[in-house]
Design a protein around this motif. Structure first.
Motif, PDB file in Angstrom:
ATOM      1  N   LYS A  28       0.839  -1.187   0.000  1.00 17.04           N
ATOM      2  CA  LYS A  28       0.000   0.000   0.000  1.00 17.04           C
ATOM      3  C   LYS A  28       0.879   1.245   0.000  1.00 17.04           C
ATOM      4  O   LYS A  28       0.631   2.195  -0.733  1.00 17.04           O
ATOM      5  CB  LYS A  28      -0.900  -0.011   1.241  1.00 17.04           C
ATOM      6  N   ALA A  29       1.929   1.189   0.814  1.00 16.65           N
ATOM      7  CA  ALA A  29       2.838   2.329   0.882  1.00 16.65           C
ATOM      8  C   ALA A  29       3.428   2.592  -0.496  1.00 16.65           C
ATOM      9  O   ALA A  29       3.672   3.721  -0.884  1.00 16.65           O
ATOM     10  CB  ALA A  29       3.944   2.049   1.888  1.00 16.65           C
ATOM     11  N   GLU A  30       3.622   1.516  -1.257  1.00 17.36           N
ATOM     12  CA  GLU A  30       4.247   1.661  -2.575  1.00 17.36           C
ATOM     13  C   GLU A  30       3.281   2.203  -3.614  1.00 17.36           C
ATOM     14  O   GLU A  30       3.631   3.045  -4.419  1.00 17.36           O
ATOM     15  CB  GLU A  30       4.789   0.298  -3.020  1.00 17.36           C
ATOM     16  N   THR A  31       2.036   1.708  -3.597  1.00 16.81           N
ATOM     17  CA  THR A  31       1.176   2.038  -4.731  1.00 16.81           C
ATOM     18  C   THR A  31       0.149   3.117  -4.435  1.00 16.81           C
ATOM     19  O   THR A  31      -0.549   3.563  -5.324  1.00 16.81           O
ATOM     20  CB  THR A  31       0.400   0.790  -5.212  1.00 16.81           C
ATOM     21  N   GLU A  32       0.054   3.542  -3.208  1.00 18.76           N
ATOM     22  CA  GLU A  32      -1.005   4.494  -2.892  1.00 18.76           C
ATOM     23  C   GLU A  32      -0.812   5.810  -3.635  1.00 18.76           C
ATOM     24  O   GLU A  32       0.260   6.391  -3.650  1.00 18.76           O
ATOM     25  CB  GLU A  32      -1.016   4.739  -1.392  1.00 18.76           C
ATOM     26  N   GLU A  33      -1.881   6.251  -4.212  1.00 19.26           N
ATOM     27  CA  GLU A  33      -1.826   7.535  -4.892  1.00 19.26           C
ATOM     28  C   GLU A  33      -2.014   8.629  -3.849  1.00 19.26           C
ATOM     29  O   GLU A  33      -2.811   8.500  -2.956  1.00 19.26           O
ATOM     30  CB  GLU A  33      -2.956   7.634  -5.921  1.00 19.26           C
ATOM     31  N   GLU A  34      -1.244   9.679  -4.014  1.00 17.74           N
ATOM     32  CA  GLU A  34      -1.468  10.815  -3.129  1.00 17.74           C
ATOM     33  C   GLU A  34      -2.710  11.551  -3.592  1.00 17.74           C
ATOM     34  O   GLU A  34      -3.179  11.369  -4.694  1.00 17.74           O
ATOM     35  CB  GLU A  34      -0.252  11.751  -3.181  1.00 17.74           C
ATOM     36  N   GLU A  35      -3.181  12.411  -2.723  1.00 17.78           N
ATOM     37  CA  GLU A  35      -4.402  13.128  -3.085  1.00 17.78           C
ATOM     38  C   GLU A  35      -4.181  13.965  -4.348  1.00 17.78           C
ATOM     39  O   GLU A  35      -3.130  14.573  -4.528  1.00 17.78           O
ATOM     40  CB  GLU A  35      -4.828  14.015  -1.936  1.00 17.78           C
ATOM     41  N   GLY A  36      -5.154  13.973  -5.187  1.00 17.32           N
ATOM     42  CA  GLY A  36      -5.058  14.775  -6.402  1.00 17.32           C
ATOM     43  C   GLY A  36      -4.246  14.079  -7.484  1.00 17.32           C
ATOM     44  O   GLY A  36      -4.110  14.568  -8.588  1.00 17.32           O
ATOM     45  N   GLU A  37      -3.700  12.900  -7.136  1.00 11.31           N
ATOM     46  CA  GLU A  37      -2.855  12.188  -8.086  1.00 11.31           C
ATOM     47  C   GLU A  37      -3.683  11.083  -8.720  1.00 11.31           C
ATOM     48  O   GLU A  37      -4.563  10.537  -8.074  1.00 11.31           O
ATOM     49  CB  GLU A  37      -1.721  11.556  -7.307  1.00 11.31           C
ATOM     50  N   LYS A  38      -3.365  10.777  -9.964  1.00  9.67           N
ATOM     51  CA  LYS A  38      -4.138   9.705 -10.581  1.00  9.67           C
ATOM     52  C   LYS A  38      -3.204   8.825 -11.387  1.00  9.67           C
ATOM     53  O   LYS A  38      -2.416   9.308 -12.188  1.00  9.67           O
ATOM     54  CB  LYS A  38      -5.197  10.357 -11.486  1.00  9.67           C
ATOM     55  N   PHE A  39      -3.269   7.531 -11.133  1.00 11.29           N
ATOM     56  CA  PHE A  39      -2.506   6.596 -11.954  1.00 11.29           C
ATOM     57  C   PHE A  39      -3.425   6.026 -13.021  1.00 11.29           C
ATOM     58  O   PHE A  39      -4.613   5.893 -12.808  1.00 11.29           O
ATOM     59  CB  PHE A  39      -1.957   5.444 -11.100  1.00 11.29           C
ATOM     60  N   TYR A  40      -2.840   5.639 -14.127  1.00  7.08           N
ATOM     61  CA  TYR A  40      -3.651   5.121 -15.224  1.00  7.08           C
ATOM     62  C   TYR A  40      -3.382   3.633 -15.402  1.00  7.08           C
ATOM     63  O   TYR A  40      -2.247   3.193 -15.272  1.00  7.08           O
ATOM     64  CB  TYR A  40      -3.334   5.895 -16.506  1.00  7.08           C
ATOM     65  N   PRO A  41      -4.437   2.866 -15.698  1.00  5.04           N
ATOM     66  CA  PRO A  41      -4.233   1.425 -15.828  1.00  5.04           C
ATOM     67  C   PRO A  41      -3.541   1.047 -17.128  1.00  5.04           C
ATOM     68  O   PRO A  41      -3.107  -0.076 -17.277  1.00  5.04           O
ATOM     69  CB  PRO A  41      -5.651   0.850 -15.797  1.00  5.04           C
ATOM     70  N   SER A  42      -3.453   1.955 -18.086  1.00  8.64           N
ATOM     71  CA  SER A  42      -2.845   1.570 -19.364  1.00  8.64           C
ATOM     72  C   SER A  42      -2.238   2.784 -20.049  1.00  8.64           C
ATOM     73  O   SER A  42      -2.607   3.927 -19.764  1.00  8.64           O
ATOM     74  CB  SER A  42      -3.897   0.955 -20.276  1.00  8.64           C
ATOM     75  N   LEU A  43      -1.323   2.507 -20.951  1.00  6.35           N
ATOM     76  CA  LEU A  43      -0.710   3.544 -21.770  1.00  6.35           C
ATOM     77  C   LEU A  43      -1.787   4.332 -22.519  1.00  6.35           C
ATOM     78  O   LEU A  43      -1.749   5.555 -22.611  1.00  6.35           O
ATOM     79  CB  LEU A  43       0.261   2.880 -22.766  1.00  6.35           C
ATOM     80  N   GLU A  44      -2.772   3.592 -23.027  1.00  8.03           N
ATOM     81  CA  GLU A  44      -3.847   4.194 -23.803  1.00  8.03           C
ATOM     82  C   GLU A  44      -4.543   5.318 -23.036  1.00  8.03           C
ATOM     83  O   GLU A  44      -4.700   6.431 -23.532  1.00  8.03           O
ATOM     84  CB  GLU A  44      -4.847   3.096 -24.157  1.00  8.03           C
ATOM     85  N   SER A  45      -4.939   5.024 -21.783  1.00  2.00           N
ATOM     86  CA  SER A  45      -5.674   6.045 -21.042  1.00  2.00           C
ATOM     87  C   SER A  45      -4.755   7.183 -20.601  1.00  2.00           C
ATOM     88  O   SER A  45      -5.176   8.329 -20.493  1.00  2.00           O
ATOM     89  CB  SER A  45      -6.423   5.434 -19.853  1.00  2.00           C
ATOM     90  N   ALA A  46      -3.485   6.870 -20.342  1.00  2.00           N
ATOM     91  CA  ALA A  46      -2.542   7.924 -19.963  1.00  2.00           C
ATOM     92  C   ALA A  46      -2.332   8.891 -21.125  1.00  2.00           C
ATOM     93  O   ALA A  46      -2.317  10.109 -20.943  1.00  2.00           O
ATOM     94  CB  ALA A  46      -1.218   7.304 -19.534  1.00  2.00           C
ATOM     95  N   VAL A  47      -2.207   8.341 -22.323  1.00  2.00           N
ATOM     96  CA  VAL A  47      -1.997   9.190 -23.507  1.00  2.00           C
ATOM     97  C   VAL A  47      -3.226  10.069 -23.757  1.00  2.00           C
ATOM     98  O   VAL A  47      -3.115  11.233 -24.109  1.00  2.00           O
ATOM     99  CB  VAL A  47      -1.678   8.322 -24.743  1.00  2.00           C
TER     100      VAL A  47
END
Lengths: 467, 513
Positions: free
Chosen positions: B87-106
């Protein structure tokens, strides 16, 4: 070519520390929480082969998804299965999920089959029913081979009444029995005298009243009803409360106009009103009539069927008509009714995943916060579920919209290639049946399909279309 | 007894899991542990550790395995700890967003033009191909990408006018943004194309510390300049720098490229009026019109002189041509007098090119150097963990890093090896590199200093410990604080690898053993 003159905008895939370092420097960067493709190396090979296909998959998928979205499921009437369901025979029992033989059937499906034969008068008790089955006289077939769907065990016999749904855009019909309510019911494998009695009442009272009411009222546009219900907090799979209420509003005046006694009319309205899931047996064939419109589109990787029989989970692709890809039905993570535990649960069962296939159900979780606890999650998780489903679907629905997501359309058009490539499985909301026949529902929760079926399907697709 | 837990369909990257495994192993009740995905490599480990069974055999690379050997282990407690660490490794900070794929990040990052890819090599090619399809340049950090894939990707990228830096590329600075393992350098007129990660770090850091700046640093990965790839990106990098208005001086850094690549590079340089410096570690350029650097340090200094429009009037430069405060001869005598036993030099490096350079420079002066990857195959170290006479090891080599993070991040191996060498009667001098910059450990000097301190407390004999700090004054670790940490435990610190080697050679000669 002008890279050196542009502001660097970076997508980081992999080590999160690289992302954090870039962020600390004030770089414009986003992070991808990457997952390997489903099944690792094998999938990689299939995906590489997929890239060699010359057929225009994107165009085919666009057509498939447009057909699903442009479909207009409409309730047009009712009938008796043997008279209206294509291919239905007198010695036939229809069931949910991919094809299965008696010896491999799970407890609840066996229980429902036995109940169905008793209901038909073909056997007077369980023993006789089993003898009859073992004599080989009874033919089993999936609902999906007959343009229909069945919730949970999904058992339907020739004399059962069914709804007739017509996809008005493409002139395709789909079928489903009526919902029996909760508790000890045939679809969860219960088959005692009370179950049979209720089924008989449904055939003798509920069916004729509703049939006449629909005839008086005229066709009912289910697409509109589902769209409204989704905005009212249903995902029309595990929650159908709004949709059922809307349906009563539509049908009640017509019920009053029928020629039945007041007692019968009241019973019918009370039965529907006391059963929040009544609309499930309309939302399911509605979805089926839409996905049927995409079946057979050459070169499409869109999933047109997801279905389980309690032993196997099967899917079908638009571009590979008639083929099933099958793997083991999974355990369900969920909440249990008092007195029951995980030990009692049967693996995932039912055709209700047609709702997800059609672009709502579990995919529309963000619109149904009221049931997130029941399927073991938080509102935030419900929102994330829907957001994640956009990753593996091709479109946002043009009719079913989620207010909370700024009226974004629900994720529609499950694409088997995206599932494999991104390693994200479709999420499924479901009820839990007791593994023994005759007991019924013991809880509800959520689950995922087995991985291999998506890999197998994509592999078969590549094989079919690689020239 | 072996305990296990399988979490299907939950993926985490291997570095994260290796670090967690280390944490779990520290528990008193745990004898052996593996927290990892169900990959073939991990299954091999489990077999070797006798921790395998049928159920584990059936798992896939998408399943998380927690396998523990020990007595009376409470797996629920272990699970909680693993979850907490994950959890410490993957938790997103507030206001931060990770994307599940290259497609959505692009989709989200409008105008995305660069992908930094550091996933397992097996999958990296596929993901790189997608990034190129989306029109992104790629810095491909991953190693173990098949050679054919590399060639295919680079050809495809060139068709699309895009760069693929890597695979196995640790360093790049594009438009002033250092990526992966890179230093915070000044921006300026010097463009670098490098087929060597730490080589690029050393050169760019020295240039920056001398007050000059970098326009672009294009890392290509070491395989790019070899025969099969034929310098596809190395040559493209040179062309890009020639076209780039901001770049006035072009620096090439590499281990010796395939002759044809050298030839083409030289031709490109000769056909431009931009100034240049070329340095091939342990290699030569025959053309007299080419300005060559004799060490990484020399190449950097020559580039800086060209940048400042000063003449190059010396064959080979060192930092000491600029720093007068360091009394080299006095310090050499002082160190030599303290060393009462031992006569060999032992180098423990985290940078491959730095290790190579050390071997090249040492062997010229003091004779053959043993190594797991020696310059001359006669001096191959049979056991990579046992030094022999003069030995230099690059602890970033695959043999050392299987199942562990890179030694620039994780100092466990280097610390214990340093203590071991210190206690060895044969050792006179120990050399280490301390690499600063983004990507590296945030306190590398602290780690090395701790090991030196322990060694000195354990042994009653003195060994000379020499460190090269590869980094800039602007790096996040704070250069002078790092330097002080080393000096506080008596490490002699140098601002370049070549100067550190020069000092080591002088001390060794002074010893006269």
């Amino acid at each position: 070519m002008s890279l050196f003159k542009e502001e660097l905008k970076i997508v980081n895939i992999g080590l999160k520390s690289f992302y954090e370092d870039l962020k600390k420097q004030g770089a414009n960067v986003v992070h991808v929480d990457w997952k390997p493709p489903l099944g690792g190396s094998k999938a990689l090979k299939i995906l590489n082969d997929f890239n060699k296909l010359t057929i225009d998959v994107e165009k085919a998928n666009k057509e498939a998804v447009e057909r699903i979205m442009n479909s207009q499921p409409t309730l047009v009437g009712m009938g008796i299965a043997r008279d209206v369901v294509p291919g239905m025979k007198d010695n036939m029992v229809l069931h949910a999920g991919p094809p299965i033989t008696w010896d491999r059937m799970c407890g609840p499906l066996k229980g429902a089959v036995i109940g169905g034969l008793i209901y038909e008068g073909k056997a007077k008790d369980e023993k006789e029913a089993i003898e009859l089955i073992e004599s080989g006289e009874i033919e089993f077939d999936p609902w999906h081979h007959h343009d229909g769907v069945g919730p949970m065990a999904g058992v339907a016999t020739p004399s059962m009444p069914v709804f007739i749904i017509e996809n008005k855009t493409y002139g395709i019909k789909a079928y489903c029995t009526m919902n029996e309510g909760l508790g000890k019911v045939l679809r969860y494998g219960a088959n005692g005298p009370d179950v049979i009695k209720k089924l008989k009442w449904m055939e003798e009272t509920l069916y004729p009243v509703l049939k006449e009411a629909i005839e008086l009222k005229g066709e009912i546009n289910l697409k509109n009803l589902i769209a409204q219900a989704v905005q009212m907090g249903d995902e029309c799979h595990n929650r159908n409360r709004a949709a059922t209420s809307l349906f009563i509003r539509e049908i009640a005046p017509a019920i009053l106009d029928t020629n039945f006694s007041n007692k019968e009319k009241k019973e019918v309205i009370e039965f529907i009103n006391s059963n929040d899931h009544f609309f499930l047996n309309l939302s399911m064939p509605a979805a089926k009539s839409a996905t049927l419109a995409a079946e057979g589109i050459k070169g499409s990787t869109i999933v047109t069927v997801m279905a389980r029989n309690g032993t196997d989970f099967g899917i079908r692709l638009a571009g590979l008509p008639g083929q099933w890809f099958v793997g083991p039905a999974q355990e369900v993570e969920g909440l249990y009714f008092p007195g029951f535990t995980k030990e009692d649960a049967n693996p995932d069962i039912g055709d209700s995943t047609i709702t997800e296939t059609g672009g709502f159900g579990g995919f529309a979780m963000a619109g149904a916060p009221a049931i997130v606890k029941f399927v073991g999650g938080t509102v935030q998780e419900a929102i994330e579920t829907t957001l994640k489903m956009y990753e593996i679907t091709d479109a946002e629905n043009n009719t079913y919209k989620i207010p909370f997501l700024n009226f974004r359309g629900t994720p529609t058009g499950l694409n088997v290639k995206k599932v494999v490539e991104k390693g994200i499985l479709p999420r499924i909301n479901t009820g839990i049946a007791h593994k023994e026949p005759g007991i019924g529902q013991v809880g509800a929760g959520l689950t995922y399909p087995p991985m291999n079926i998506f890999i197998d399907a994509l592999e078969a697709f590549v094989k079919e279309y690689l020239d | 007894m072996v305990y296990k837990m399988i979490k299907p369909n939950s993926y985490y990257d291997s570095v994260t899991l290796m670090l967690i495994t280390e944490d779990i192993k520290k528990r008193d009740d745990v004898e052996e542990a593996l927290v990892g995905m169900g990959t073939d490599t991990n299954k091999e480990f489990l077999k070797e550790l006798n921790m395998m069974d049928e159920e584990l055999e059936k798992t896939t690379p998408n399943d998380l395995l927690i396998v523990i050997k020990g007595e009376n282990i409470d797996m629920n407690e272990i699970e909680k700890e693993v979850e907490k660490l994950l959890k410490a490794e993957t938790e997103e900070e507030e206001g931060e967003k990770f994307y599940p794929s290259l497609e959505s990040a692009v989709k989200r990052l409008d105008g995305a033009n660069m992908a930094v890819i550091s996933i397992a090599g097996e999958y990296a090619g596929f993901e790189t191909r997608k990034a190129l399809d989306y029109g992104l340049n790629v810095m491909l950090f991953s190693d173990n990408v098949p050679l054919e894939t590399e060639i295919e990707l680079k050809k495809y990228a060139l068709e699309k006018g895009l760069l693929v830096m890597g695979p196995d590329c640790g360093t790049a600075i594009i438009n002033g943004v250092p990526m992966a393992f890179s230093n915070v350098v000044k921006r300026g007129k010097i463009g670098i194309v490098a087929a060597s990660g730490t080589g690029a770090q050393e050169v760019s850091s020295i240039i920056s510390n001398l007050g000059c700046g970098i326009s672009q640093l294009i890392g290509t990965g070491g395989r790019d300049v070899k025969k099969d790839v034929g310098g596809l990106m190395f040559l493209e990098g040179i062309k890009r720098l020639i076209e780039d208005e901001e770049t006035e001086i072009i620096v090439l850094v590499s281990k010796p490229p395939y002759p044809d690549v050298v030839k083409k590079s030289v031709e490109l340089l000769k056909n431009t009026d931009k100034k240049h410096v070329v340095h091939f570690v342990n290699g030569v350029v025959e053309d007299p019109t080419i300005t060559v650097g004799y060490t990484l340090e020399d190449a950097a200094i020559k580039a800086a002189l060209l940048c400042q429009e000063k003449p190059i009037d010396k064959n080979e430069y060192t930092y000491f041509d600029f720093l007068e405060s360091f009394d080299f001869d006095k310090k050499v005598k002082e160190e030599a007098s303290k060393i009462k036993e031992g006569k060999y030099i032992r180098g423990l490096y985290s940078g491959g090119t730095l290790a190579d350079e050390t071997m090249v420079l040492l062997s010229k002066e003091i004779g053959p150097i043993y190594s797991p990857k020696p310059l001359n195959p006669d001096y191959l170290l049979e056991n990579i963990n046992e030094s022999k006479e003069h030995t230099v090891v690059d602890m970033g080599e695959d043999e050392f890093t299987v199942g562990r993070p890179h030694p620039m991040i994780d100092f466990t191996m280097r610390k214990s090896r340093l203590i071991k060498e210190y206690l060895d009667k044969e050792t006179a001098i120990i050399m280490v590199d301390v690499v600063l910059g983004w990507g590296s450990h945030m306190d590398p000097a602290g780690e090395i200093a701790e090991a030196v301190k322990t060694a000195r407390e354990t042994s009653d004999r003195y060994r000379c410990v020499i460190a090269n700090i590869c980094g800039t004054y602007e790096d996040p670790q704070k250069y002078y604080e790092q330097k002080k940490k080393l000096e506080d435990v008596g490490v002699i610190v140098f601002p370049s690898n070549a100067s550190a080697v020069k000092f080591a050679v002088n001390v060794w000669k002074e010893l006269g053993r």
